[in-house]
Design an enzyme around this catalytic site. Structure first.
Site, short mmCIF file in Angstrom:
data_model
loop_
_atom_site.label_atom_id
_atom_site.label_comp_id
_atom_site.label_asym_id
_atom_site.label_seq_id
_atom_site.Cartn_x
_atom_site.Cartn_y
_atom_site.Cartn_z
N ASP A 51 0.50 -1.85 6.58
CA ASP A 51 1.90 -2.29 6.39
C ASP A 51 2.85 -1.17 6.83
OD1 ASP A 51 1.41 -0.61 4.28
OD2 ASP A 51 2.09 -2.00 2.72
N ASP A 90 -3.63 -4.90 5.58
CA ASP A 90 -2.90 -4.68 4.33
C ASP A 90 -2.27 -5.97 3.84
OD1 ASP A 90 -3.08 -2.04 3.44
OD2 ASP A 90 -1.56 -1.33 4.83
N GLU A 122 -2.95 -2.03 -2.76
CA GLU A 122 -2.61 -0.76 -3.40
C GLU A 122 -2.59 -0.92 -4.92
OE1 GLU A 122 1.06 0.76 -1.79
OE2 GLU A 122 0.33 0.70 0.27
N GLU A 189 -4.85 8.55 -0.79
CA GLU A 189 -3.74 9.10 -0.01
C GLU A 189 -3.04 10.23 -0.76
OE1 GLU A 189 -1.20 6.21 1.83
OE2 GLU A 189 0.29 7.71 2.42
O1 KIV Z 1 -0.25 1.21 6.04
C1 KIV Z 1 -0.91 2.20 6.36
O2 KIV Z 1 -0.82 2.74 7.47
C2 KIV Z 1 -1.82 2.76 5.36
C3 KIV Z 1 -2.47 4.08 5.68
C4 KIV Z 1 -1.51 5.17 5.50
C5 KIV Z 1 -3.71 4.28 4.90
O3 KIV Z 1 -2.01 2.19 4.34
#
Ligand code: KIV
Length: 271
Positions: A51, A90, A122, A189
């Site tokens: 995302d 995501d 998340e 992260e």
């Molecule tokens: O959206 C994204 O790029 C991520 C990475 C930073 C792991 O979730």
């Protein structure tokens, strides 16, 4: 006999085997067909349709504005460029937190409309019911703990997470809950390397770090950062492998000069 050699696709089993064998996993974001095709042919193990498209593709300050429809557009473009890599998409902010039924509906849309292989969410305990419901439908789920960008307004800062004991303890507990629920992997992260080590060693599933140190089972970067398309962003964990922004600027300026000077197109470049 076919002259084509069979491509061995990366699956959740491949990723688990890599962790078991101590082979590091490479993961990179992609948001469109052309780059996905290049990264896949280069041999990347996992492509993440992050995302972060909200930032690097749409120019938003945070990942919050991107919609499920926009993620589906990016993901379906990426999938058309991939032969070998495992593709994770995501679930965007607001598409899985309110209840598990909505979470499953969002995951099903991603899987049906893009051909993706897994989704990423998340959070830990707070979203566990949603994670379990998506998994129960047979959709592989990747977790994401630490500096989770969808919660940036709660954190109020992009600094390293879980430096304090209480937050580190919660992160370890959440990591175990996600593994027990059946997640196939976990992104960590921007947390201390020592915590990344403890979590990676305590889990049987692979951890993929971004600013989480060398002991994670794999690493992920945002493609625009790795290639040097973004330049203003320079966290300690980022290694830039190209200065593509500068190269593109030089190429475009060269083109502009050639057009203005009537050097382009020449005799051979016309019909
Ligand atoms: O959206 C994204 O790029 C991520 C990475 C930073 C792991 O979730």
């Amino acid at each position: 006999m076919s002259i084509h050699t069979e491509i061995k696709k990366v699956t959740t089993h491949t990723l688990q085997r890599m962790k078991n064998n101590g082979e590091k996993i490479s993961m990179l974001t992609a948001y469109d067909y052309s780059f996905a095709r290049i990264f896949d042919a280069a041999g990347i193990d996992i492509l993440l349709v992050g995302d972060s498209a909200s930032n690097v593709m749409a120019g938003h300050e945070t990942t919050l504005p991107i919609t499920l429809d926009q993620m589906i557009y990016h993901a379906s473009s990426v999938l058309r460029g991939v032969n070998r890599a495992f593709v994770v998409v995501d679930l965007p902010f607001g598409s899985y937190q309110s209840n598990s039924k909505e979470a499953l509906a969002s995951a099903v849309r991603i899987m049906k409309e893009t051909g993706a292989h897994a989704v990423k969410v998340e959070g830990g305990e707070e979203i566990l019911e949603s994670v379990k419901r998506i998994l129960a439908a047979g959709v592989p789920v990747m977790g994401h703990l630490g500096l989770t960008p969808q919660s940036i307004y709660k954190f109020g800062t992009y600094t390293v997470r879980a430096k304090e004991e209480a937050e580190a303890e919660k992160l370890k507990k959440d990591a175990l809950l996600l593994e027990e629920a059946g997640c196939f992997g976990l992104v960590l992260e921007k947390i201390p390397a020592q915590l990344g080590k403890v979590v990676s060693e305590s889990l049987t599933i692979p951890t993929i770090g971004i600013g989480a140190g060398m002991h994670c089972d794999g690493q992920v970067l945002v493609m625009h950062d790795l290639l040097g398309i973004t330049t203003e962003f320079q966290p300690r964990f980022l290694r830039r492998y190209l200065q593509l922004g500068e190269e593109i600027t030089a190429a475009v300026q060269h083109y502009i000069r050639d057009v203005k000077s009537k050097d382009f197109p020449n005799e051979q470049e016309q019909y």
